[in-house]
Design a protein around this motif. Sequence first.
Motif, short mmCIF file in Angstrom:
data_model
loop_
_atom_site.label_atom_id
_atom_site.label_comp_id
_atom_site.label_asym_id
_atom_site.label_seq_id
_atom_site.Cartn_x
_atom_site.Cartn_y
_atom_site.Cartn_z
N LEU A 162 3.03 -11.77 -8.03
CA LEU A 162 4.50 -10.82 -8.06
C LEU A 162 4.43 -9.37 -7.63
CD1 LEU A 162 5.17 -11.86 -11.89
CD2 LEU A 162 5.91 -13.02 -9.61
N VAL A 163 5.19 -9.06 -6.81
CA VAL A 163 4.90 -7.70 -5.92
C VAL A 163 6.21 -6.93 -6.36
CG1 VAL A 163 4.80 -6.73 -3.39
CG2 VAL A 163 3.97 -8.99 -4.06
N ALA A 193 1.97 -1.82 -1.87
CA ALA A 193 0.85 -1.30 -1.03
C ALA A 193 -0.45 -1.94 -1.35
CB ALA A 193 0.72 0.15 -1.31
N ALA A 194 -0.59 -2.07 -2.39
CA ALA A 194 -1.87 -2.83 -2.95
C ALA A 194 -1.83 -4.36 -2.29
CB ALA A 194 -2.09 -2.86 -4.13
N PHE A 195 -0.70 -4.94 -2.30
CA PHE A 195 -0.32 -6.39 -1.74
C PHE A 195 -0.73 -6.39 -0.40
CE2 PHE A 195 2.50 -9.52 0.54
CZ PHE A 195 1.85 -10.55 -0.17
N ILE A 196 -0.19 -5.26 0.49
CA ILE A 196 -0.45 -5.17 1.92
C ILE A 196 -1.88 -5.06 2.28
CG2 ILE A 196 -0.01 -4.12 3.80
CD1 ILE A 196 2.97 -3.65 2.79
N LEU A 238 13.65 -8.60 1.72
CA LEU A 238 12.15 -7.96 1.80
C LEU A 238 12.56 -6.27 1.86
CD1 LEU A 238 10.09 -10.38 3.96
CD2 LEU A 238 10.03 -9.85 1.56
N THR A 239 11.51 -5.56 1.54
CA THR A 239 11.48 -4.33 1.92
C THR A 239 11.18 -4.15 3.33
OG1 THR A 239 9.39 -3.81 1.09
CG2 THR A 239 10.89 -3.39 -0.32
N ASP A 240 11.35 -3.12 3.97
CA ASP A 240 11.09 -2.87 5.50
C ASP A 240 9.39 -2.78 5.58
OD1 ASP A 240 13.66 -2.42 6.18
OD2 ASP A 240 13.71 -0.19 6.25
N ASP A 241 8.93 -2.40 4.74
CA ASP A 241 7.51 -2.36 4.77
C ASP A 241 6.85 -3.54 4.79
OD1 ASP A 241 7.44 0.52 5.01
OD2 ASP A 241 6.78 0.81 2.95
N LEU A 242 7.29 -4.34 3.78
CA LEU A 242 7.03 -5.90 3.62
C LEU A 242 7.18 -6.72 4.84
CD1 LEU A 242 7.51 -6.22 -0.22
CD2 LEU A 242 5.00 -6.19 0.88
N ALA A 243 8.48 -6.45 5.34
CA ALA A 243 8.98 -7.20 6.48
C ALA A 243 7.86 -6.87 7.63
CB ALA A 243 10.24 -6.91 6.95
N ARG A 244 7.68 -5.72 7.76
CA ARG A 244 6.59 -5.10 8.87
C ARG A 244 5.20 -5.68 8.69
NH1 ARG A 244 9.79 -0.26 8.80
NH2 ARG A 244 8.24 0.54 7.11
N ALA A 245 4.76 -6.05 7.52
CA ALA A 245 3.59 -6.43 7.15
C ALA A 245 3.54 -8.02 7.55
CB ALA A 245 3.01 -6.18 5.82
N CYS A 246 4.44 -8.63 7.66
CA CYS A 246 4.40 -10.14 7.89
C CYS A 246 3.92 -10.40 9.39
CB CYS A 246 6.02 -10.76 7.70
SG CYS A 246 6.32 -10.75 5.99
N ASP A 247 3.11 -11.59 9.47
CA ASP A 247 2.69 -11.90 10.68
C ASP A 247 3.76 -12.71 11.48
OD1 ASP A 247 -0.31 -11.05 10.58
OD2 ASP A 247 0.05 -12.29 8.89
N THR A 248 4.60 -13.38 10.52
CA THR A 248 5.89 -14.06 11.13
C THR A 248 7.07 -13.98 10.09
OG1 THR A 248 4.35 -15.75 11.85
CG2 THR A 248 6.69 -16.46 11.83
N LEU A 249 8.16 -13.79 10.60
CA LEU A 249 9.32 -13.68 10.04
C LEU A 249 10.06 -15.08 10.32
CD1 LEU A 249 10.41 -10.04 10.00
CD2 LEU A 249 9.72 -11.03 8.23
N ILE A 250 10.23 -15.87 9.39
CA ILE A 250 11.02 -17.10 9.51
C ILE A 250 12.26 -17.07 9.06
CG2 ILE A 250 9.00 -18.31 9.59
CD1 ILE A 250 9.74 -19.24 6.76
#
Length: 287
Positions: A162-163, A193-196, A238-250
């Motif tokens: 849970l994020v 931040a901790a999750f990323i 998703l928040t912008d920060d989490l979306a940017r952290a993704c390796d792939t956006l599906i």
Amino acid sequence: MSETRRAAEGRVGQVKEVTSLANPIVKDIRALALKKYRDVQGAFMAEGLKLVIDALDLGWTIRTLVFARSQRGNATVEKAAARAKAAGGLVLEVPEKVLTAITRRDNPQSVLGVFSQRWIPLKDIRPASGDVWVALDRVRDPGNLGTVIRTVDAVGAKGVILVGDTTDPWSLETVRATMGSIFAVPVARADAAAFIGWHKAAKMRLVGTHLKGSVDYRAPDYAKGPLVLLMGNEQQGLTDDLARACDTLIRIPQAGRADSLNLAVATGVALYEMRRHAFPVTQGKAG
């Protein structure tokens, strides 16, 4: 209930008949309907004999088992009560009006259990090849969270993270929606931040669902390394920060007029596609 109060009342492993809603033990259990009291007590309610038995089978710490007076003589209920007593829990026999008040339902289940919450620390998650976890960004609906936990269990994924500010996995509504899977699926929590930071350190591949995702969810090869499927908030994604952290956006294509899927449905669709690639083939139950 606090351990201090339990010890003071000398009620560990006892059976007690309670008829009044003013009883302090009943008040403590009723208070678990509110998150602030669940947090203080570190406890939660699970309604239904099946859920109670599932929890006992999986070694969860039971604090109190409550059953309806009408179930006296029911061999399965009495066996569960005996197991709760042997585990050091309190067993309460109550009239239906007390169960109705505790569960806030007109037709309550005849058995409920109070259990200690169990969180898995994010730092203790050390994924192996083929592991799949689901992370939920600010999920707000208890039914969605419960259904996702149930789906994770059915698919054979490893657990849920849970994020951010999410709904409580220990609410009675969420626990009901899991149909017992809350006792089989590890749950962790973290801020974004901790999750990323954990995702990068763990070297897990982070796959997020996004309306602007450029990749059809069926296209990636999910067999490459351990995965985290990241799902966004029901309304905002998703928040912008989490979306940017993704390796792939599906993205999951929509053929009709609807522009999005329900969060729990979308999670199930993506997870079963990942299962085809990443999970070992096992002989499971149909359905």
